[in-house]
Design a protein around this motif. Sequence first.
Motif, short mmCIF file in Angstrom:
data_model
loop_
_atom_site.label_atom_id
_atom_site.label_comp_id
_atom_site.label_asym_id
_atom_site.label_seq_id
_atom_site.Cartn_x
_atom_site.Cartn_y
_atom_site.Cartn_z
N ARG A 82 0.84 -1.20 0.00
CA ARG A 82 0.00 0.00 0.00
C ARG A 82 0.87 1.25 0.00
O ARG A 82 0.63 2.19 -0.76
CB ARG A 82 -0.91 -0.03 1.22
N TYR A 86 1.22 4.14 -2.98
CA TYR A 86 1.10 5.60 -2.80
C TYR A 86 2.30 6.31 -3.41
O TYR A 86 2.16 7.32 -4.10
CB TYR A 86 0.99 5.96 -1.32
N SER A 89 2.16 6.52 -7.06
CA SER A 89 1.18 7.52 -7.49
C SER A 89 1.68 8.95 -7.32
O SER A 89 0.95 9.89 -7.62
CB SER A 89 -0.12 7.34 -6.72
N PHE A 91 2.87 10.28 -4.32
CA PHE A 91 2.77 10.78 -2.95
C PHE A 91 4.17 10.94 -2.36
O PHE A 91 5.08 10.20 -2.72
CB PHE A 91 2.01 9.81 -2.06
N ASP A 94 4.85 12.90 3.61
CA ASP A 94 3.77 13.62 4.32
C ASP A 94 2.40 13.16 3.83
O ASP A 94 1.48 12.98 4.63
CB ASP A 94 3.91 15.12 4.11
N ASP A 95 2.27 12.98 2.52
CA ASP A 95 0.99 12.53 1.95
C ASP A 95 0.64 11.13 2.44
O ASP A 95 -0.51 10.84 2.77
CB ASP A 95 1.05 12.52 0.42
N VAL A 96 1.64 10.26 2.46
CA VAL A 96 1.42 8.88 2.90
C VAL A 96 0.98 8.88 4.37
O VAL A 96 0.03 8.19 4.75
CB VAL A 96 2.69 8.01 2.70
N ARG A 98 -0.54 11.24 6.03
CA ARG A 98 -1.90 11.77 6.11
C ARG A 98 -2.91 10.71 5.64
O ARG A 98 -3.94 10.50 6.27
CB ARG A 98 -1.99 13.03 5.25
N GLU A 99 -2.57 10.02 4.55
CA GLU A 99 -3.48 9.01 4.00
C GLU A 99 -3.67 7.84 4.97
O GLU A 99 -4.77 7.32 5.11
CB GLU A 99 -2.93 8.51 2.66
N LEU A 100 -2.59 7.43 5.63
CA LEU A 100 -2.65 6.29 6.54
C LEU A 100 -3.03 6.69 7.97
O LEU A 100 -3.21 5.83 8.83
CB LEU A 100 -1.29 5.56 6.57
N ASP A 101 -3.10 8.00 8.20
CA ASP A 101 -3.40 8.55 9.52
C ASP A 101 -2.38 8.06 10.56
O ASP A 101 -2.74 7.56 11.63
CB ASP A 101 -4.83 8.19 9.95
#
Length: 137
Positions: A82, A86, A89, A91, A94-96, A98-101
């Motif tokens: 996963r 990301y 794509s 990411f 920081d994006d990862v 945020r996406e995974l919390d």
Amino acid sequence: MLLAASENGFRSGIVVPAHTSVPQRMGVLYIGSDEIQEIGERRLIANRLYFRALAIELLDWFIGVAKREVREAIDITDMDLRVLSYLKSGFIADDVARELDVSIQTVYGYFRKIKDKIGVSHISEAVKFAEANDLLA
């Protein structure tokens, strides 16, 4: 292939190509018959759609086995894949996170574990490895 077929009693045959949506993956299925060429090839061609379906099924099965073997060999998890998806794509860490919390430190921990499992020095190399082995589908 034709020589081996004739040595084993085949007098007619067709070659059935099989392609998948995965780049650089294709297969070839040879179907032979002991009937003379004029009769055997006509019968084989009449059933080529069935043979093509069989060839695609065999290729999909082979690709699935290859993926499973790679995953088991490096012990890569669904979460690892996963994260790599990301990154593929576009990411960034920081994006990862945020996406995974999760925290950014957790993401860097994932990066470190993934790199160690695959045996690369940079996470982008891990993404390339996963792509080359069709793990991100």
